[in-house]
Design an enzyme around this catalytic site. Structure first.
Site, PDB file in Angstrom:
ATOM      1  N   ASP A 164      62.817 -28.943 -53.826  1.00  0.00           N
ATOM      2  CA  ASP A 164      62.842 -28.427 -52.163  1.00  0.00           C
ATOM      3  C   ASP A 164      64.473 -29.026 -51.928  1.00  0.00           C
ATOM      4  O   ASP A 164      65.212 -29.840 -51.858  1.00  0.00           O
ATOM      5  CB  ASP A 164      61.999 -29.276 -50.729  1.00  0.00           C
ATOM      6  CG  ASP A 164      62.702 -28.649 -49.768  1.00  0.00           C
ATOM      7  OD1 ASP A 164      63.961 -27.634 -49.585  1.00  0.00           O
ATOM      8  OD2 ASP A 164      61.440 -29.274 -48.511  1.00  0.00           O
ATOM      9  N   THR A 219      48.181 -23.889 -49.248  1.00  0.00           N
ATOM     10  CA  THR A 219      47.790 -23.477 -47.726  1.00  0.00           C
ATOM     11  C   THR A 219      48.723 -23.311 -47.193  1.00  0.00           C
ATOM     12  O   THR A 219      48.959 -23.449 -45.672  1.00  0.00           O
ATOM     13  CB  THR A 219      47.586 -24.944 -47.521  1.00  0.00           C
ATOM     14  OG1 THR A 219      48.161 -26.456 -47.737  1.00  0.00           O
ATOM     15  CG2 THR A 219      46.003 -25.664 -48.203  1.00  0.00           C
ATOM     16  N   ALA A 220      49.679 -22.451 -47.208  1.00  0.00           N
ATOM     17  CA  ALA A 220      50.630 -22.448 -46.650  1.00  0.00           C
ATOM     18  C   ALA A 220      50.958 -20.802 -46.604  1.00  0.00           C
ATOM     19  O   ALA A 220      50.366 -20.312 -45.413  1.00  0.00           O
ATOM     20  CB  ALA A 220      51.976 -22.581 -47.999  1.00  0.00           C
ATOM     21  N   ASP A 245      43.534 -21.567 -49.225  1.00  0.00           N
ATOM     22  CA  ASP A 245      43.193 -21.029 -47.988  1.00  0.00           C
ATOM     23  C   ASP A 245      43.792 -19.514 -47.406  1.00  0.00           C
ATOM     24  O   ASP A 245      43.768 -19.684 -46.105  1.00  0.00           O
ATOM     25  CB  ASP A 245      44.084 -22.312 -47.120  1.00  0.00           C
ATOM     26  CG  ASP A 245      43.680 -22.389 -45.381  1.00  0.00           C
ATOM     27  OD1 ASP A 245      41.811 -22.091 -45.296  1.00  0.00           O
ATOM     28  OD2 ASP A 245      44.238 -22.794 -44.507  1.00  0.00           O
ATOM     29  N   GLU A 250      43.931 -10.829 -45.280  1.00  0.00           N
ATOM     30  CA  GLU A 250      43.548 -11.138 -44.863  1.00  0.00           C
ATOM     31  C   GLU A 250      42.697 -10.334 -43.910  1.00  0.00           C
ATOM     32  O   GLU A 250      43.606  -9.475 -42.932  1.00  0.00           O
ATOM     33  CB  GLU A 250      43.875 -12.976 -44.025  1.00  0.00           C
ATOM     34  CG  GLU A 250      44.248 -13.720 -44.965  1.00  0.00           C
ATOM     35  CD  GLU A 250      45.072 -14.951 -43.955  1.00  0.00           C
ATOM     36  OE1 GLU A 250      44.772 -15.520 -43.309  1.00  0.00           O
ATOM     37  OE2 GLU A 250      45.630 -15.603 -45.210  1.00  0.00           O
ATOM     38  N   HIS A 267      41.685 -19.677 -44.144  1.00  0.00           N
ATOM     39  CA  HIS A 267      42.448 -19.664 -43.396  1.00  0.00           C
ATOM     40  C   HIS A 267      42.395 -20.710 -42.237  1.00  0.00           C
ATOM     41  O   HIS A 267      42.622 -20.578 -41.125  1.00  0.00           O
ATOM     42  CB  HIS A 267      43.438 -18.303 -42.615  1.00  0.00           C
ATOM     43  CG  HIS A 267      44.183 -18.377 -41.993  1.00  0.00           C
ATOM     44  ND1 HIS A 267      45.718 -17.678 -42.465  1.00  0.00           N
ATOM     45  CD2 HIS A 267      45.434 -20.028 -41.970  1.00  0.00           C
ATOM     46  CE1 HIS A 267      46.583 -18.077 -42.144  1.00  0.00           C
ATOM     47  NE2 HIS A 267      46.437 -19.226 -41.890  1.00  0.00           N
ATOM     48  N   ILE A 268      41.743 -21.918 -42.942  1.00  0.00           N
ATOM     49  CA  ILE A 268      41.453 -22.448 -41.698  1.00  0.00           C
ATOM     50  C   ILE A 268      42.206 -24.201 -41.533  1.00  0.00           C
ATOM     51  O   ILE A 268      42.134 -24.907 -40.858  1.00  0.00           O
ATOM     52  CB  ILE A 268      39.848 -23.395 -41.863  1.00  0.00           C
ATOM     53  CG1 ILE A 268      39.890 -23.680 -43.515  1.00  0.00           C
ATOM     54  CG2 ILE A 268      38.646 -22.100 -41.932  1.00  0.00           C
ATOM     55  CD1 ILE A 268      38.462 -25.132 -43.747  1.00  0.00           C
ATOM     56  N   GLY A 269      43.979 -23.501 -41.869  1.00  0.00           N
ATOM     57  CA  GLY A 269      44.328 -25.025 -42.357  1.00  0.00           C
ATOM     58  C   GLY A 269      44.739 -25.548 -41.006  1.00  0.00           C
ATOM     59  O   GLY A 269      44.115 -26.916 -41.064  1.00  0.00           O
TER      60      GLY A 269
HETATM   61  P1  NAP Z   1      58.781 -26.162 -42.454  1.00  0.00           P
HETATM   62  O1  NAP Z   1      58.485 -27.778 -42.390  1.00  0.00           O
HETATM   63  O2  NAP Z   1      59.580 -25.731 -42.603  1.00  0.00           O
HETATM   64  O3  NAP Z   1      59.161 -26.984 -44.364  1.00  0.00           O
HETATM   65  C1  NAP Z   1      59.080 -25.438 -45.027  1.00  0.00           C
HETATM   66  C2  NAP Z   1      60.260 -26.436 -46.437  1.00  0.00           C
HETATM   67  O4  NAP Z   1      60.119 -25.659 -47.199  1.00  0.00           O
HETATM   68  C3  NAP Z   1      61.348 -26.481 -46.035  1.00  0.00           C
HETATM   69  O5  NAP Z   1      61.682 -28.161 -46.038  1.00  0.00           O
HETATM   70  C4  NAP Z   1      62.768 -25.536 -45.977  1.00  0.00           C
HETATM   71  O6  NAP Z   1      63.758 -25.482 -45.837  1.00  0.00           O
HETATM   72  C5  NAP Z   1      61.543 -25.508 -47.254  1.00  0.00           C
HETATM   73  N1  NAP Z   1      62.008 -24.382 -48.060  1.00  0.00           N
HETATM   74  C6  NAP Z   1      62.317 -23.370 -47.486  1.00  0.00           C
HETATM   75  N2  NAP Z   1      62.177 -22.786 -49.125  1.00  0.00           N
HETATM   76  C7  NAP Z   1      62.487 -23.320 -49.818  1.00  0.00           C
HETATM   77  C8  NAP Z   1      62.794 -22.804 -51.272  1.00  0.00           C
HETATM   78  N3  NAP Z   1      62.669 -21.131 -51.696  1.00  0.00           N
HETATM   79  N4  NAP Z   1      62.301 -23.435 -51.863  1.00  0.00           N
HETATM   80  C9  NAP Z   1      62.137 -25.178 -51.964  1.00  0.00           C
HETATM   81  N5  NAP Z   1      61.795 -25.416 -50.186  1.00  0.00           N
HETATM   82  C10 NAP Z   1      61.822 -24.191 -48.674  1.00  0.00           C
HETATM   83  O7  NAP Z   1      57.363 -26.055 -42.725  1.00  0.00           O
HETATM   84  P2  NAP Z   1      55.632 -26.824 -42.275  1.00  0.00           P
HETATM   85  O8  NAP Z   1      55.719 -27.628 -40.907  1.00  0.00           O
HETATM   86  O9  NAP Z   1      56.030 -27.893 -43.703  1.00  0.00           O
HETATM   87  O10 NAP Z   1      55.084 -25.142 -43.165  1.00  0.00           O
HETATM   88  C11 NAP Z   1      55.069 -24.957 -44.281  1.00  0.00           C
HETATM   89  C12 NAP Z   1      53.794 -23.801 -44.335  1.00  0.00           C
HETATM   90  O11 NAP Z   1      52.470 -24.007 -43.801  1.00  0.00           O
HETATM   91  C13 NAP Z   1      54.692 -22.513 -43.223  1.00  0.00           C
HETATM   92  O12 NAP Z   1      55.658 -21.391 -43.825  1.00  0.00           O
HETATM   93  C14 NAP Z   1      53.422 -21.502 -43.438  1.00  0.00           C
HETATM   94  O13 NAP Z   1      53.756 -20.541 -43.397  1.00  0.00           O
HETATM   95  C15 NAP Z   1      52.423 -22.762 -43.768  1.00  0.00           C
HETATM   96  N6  NAP Z   1      50.922 -23.157 -42.622  1.00  0.00           N
HETATM   97  C16 NAP Z   1      49.937 -23.098 -43.036  1.00  0.00           C
HETATM   98  C17 NAP Z   1      48.777 -23.043 -42.593  1.00  0.00           C
HETATM   99  C18 NAP Z   1      47.378 -22.701 -42.657  1.00  0.00           C
HETATM  100  O14 NAP Z   1      46.887 -22.534 -41.985  1.00  0.00           O
HETATM  101  N7  NAP Z   1      47.131 -22.402 -43.723  1.00  0.00           N
HETATM  102  C19 NAP Z   1      48.935 -23.900 -41.278  1.00  0.00           C
HETATM  103  C20 NAP Z   1      50.782 -23.969 -40.578  1.00  0.00           C
HETATM  104  C21 NAP Z   1      51.295 -23.622 -41.577  1.00  0.00           C
HETATM  105  P3  NAP Z   1      64.164 -25.130 -44.870  1.00  0.00           P
HETATM  106  O15 NAP Z   1      64.137 -26.296 -43.269  1.00  0.00           O
HETATM  107  O16 NAP Z   1      65.458 -25.714 -44.746  1.00  0.00           O
HETATM  108  O17 NAP Z   1      64.354 -23.979 -44.527  1.00  0.00           O
END
Ligand code: NAP
Length: 292
Positions: A164, A219-220, A245, A250, A267-269
């Site tokens: 990251d 799960t992203a 997930d 979808e 997609h139940i995350g």
């Molecule tokens: P977050 O707090 O924004 O964390 C994402 C991290 O990745 C941040 O540190 C971000 O840096 C970094 N990043 C951005 N672009 C990058 C790259 N090209 N290479 C490496 N690192 C990079 O997000 P989160 O809340 O942890 O959530 C992550 C993802 O999970 C969400 O975007 C969403 O798509 C997914 N999600 C899925 C579910 C589900 O139901 N399965 C539920 C919630 C979330 P910056 O902050 O500087 O951009």
């Protein structure tokens, strides 16, 4: 105040939102329902684009219940003076726990074991697994969810490496580049948002670097992984397993469903009772602030 909830939400979250006004829940005709709505609430399914917004006459706020705004056209909202809000932290723990659960599920073949028992077969010899303790977990994206997963996995005795570039020098793990992460990790778990930069980040070249016997957890967002490359790696035994997930489209019914060494969830995350209550509360707090 008319609040339109376009995607299905758990009743715990809906009852929080009802405290603010009249709620219209998952209408059959979204374009008709959005006409006189003041607030639109979506999860990840509804595409909030310029076309949908052109039917809205009173809309002031688009609220994404959850995290990841890739289904909301923020520019189109901005052009119409519509504010976009989300609940970024509310589902982090739920997703981190699912990612961890998927690591256990793949390593101990829990889904296959359950399926075989329900077919009344005893295939103990085929179900030898591996343990998480002592293994290396590579976390791609050390944000809210990635950091929570790092803490939980550390408690299980796993070594953490992470990629990251925007979170340097974290004490939660050792920072490495993506190539090294793919090569070093027994488990790779994705926690970056879907952006033009991250689309198909896990492509054939990245998968080729993975250890034989490694496991990929996503799960992203589905678009982070090249589906065909993952299918071939699993089919040919290049990697041991995967769990997903999220999918590029979808609901997902594609060919990964045919494989034995993958665990799939729809997609139940963020779909836990606790996360839904937090989402409802966080939404209410933010909406109240915006409506002041
Ligand atoms: P977050 O707090 O924004 O964390 C994402 C991290 O990745 C941040 O540190 C971000 O840096 C970094 N990043 C951005 N672009 C990058 C790259 N090209 N290479 C490496 N690192 C990079 O997000 P989160 O809340 O942890 O959530 C992550 C993802 O999970 C969400 O975007 C969403 O798509 C997914 N999600 C899925 C579910 C589900 O139901 N399965 C539920 C919630 C979330 P910056 O902050 O500087 O951009």
């Amino acid at each position: 105040m008319k609040i339109l909830i376009a995607d299905s939400m758990e009743k715990e979250a809906v009852s929080e939102i009802q405290k603010l006004g009249e709620v219209i829940l998952v209408p059959n005709d979204l374009k008709a329902a959005i006409k006189d709505a003041d607030i639109l609430i979506v999860r990840s399914a509804t595409q909030v684009n310029a076309e949908l917004l052109s039917h809205a006459h009173r809309l002031k706020i688009v609220a994404r219940a959850g995290v990841g705004l890739d289904n909301v056209d923020k520019e189109a909202c901005e052009k119409r003076g519509i504010k976009v809000i989300s609940t970024p932290g509310a589902s982090s723990n739920a997703v981190a726990e699912l990612a961890l659960g998927m690591m256990f599920a793949v390593s101990r073949k829990i889904a296959k074991a359950d399926f075989s028992m329900k077919k009344k077969t005893w295939i103990k010899k085929e179900l030898s697994g591996t343990e998480l303790e002592g293994k290396t977990l590579g976390i791609v994206g050390l944000g809210r969810i990635g950091a929570m997963l790092a803490l939980k996995a550390t408690a299980l005795g796993m070594e953490i490496v992470y990629y990251d570039p925007r979170t340097p020098n974290s004490t939660l793990g050792r920072q490495v580049n993506l190539n090294d992460l793919m090569a070093l990790s027994d488990y790779v778990s994705l926690h970056v948002p879907l952006t033009p930069e991250t689309r198909e980040l896990i492509n054939p070249a990245a998968i080729a670097k993975m250890r034989k016997g490694a496991v990929l957890i996503n799960t992203a967002r589905g678009g982070l992984v090249d589906e065909e490359a993952l299918y071939l790696a699993l089919k040919e035994g290049k990697i041991a397993g995967a769990a997903l997930d999220v999918y590029p489209q979808e609901p997902y019914t594609g060919k990964l469903c045919e494989l034995d060494n993958i665990v799939l969830t729809p997609h139940i995350g963020g779909s836990t009772k606790e996360a839904q209550i937090r989402i409802g509360k966080e939404l209410i707090e933010q909406l109240k602030k915006e409506l002041k």
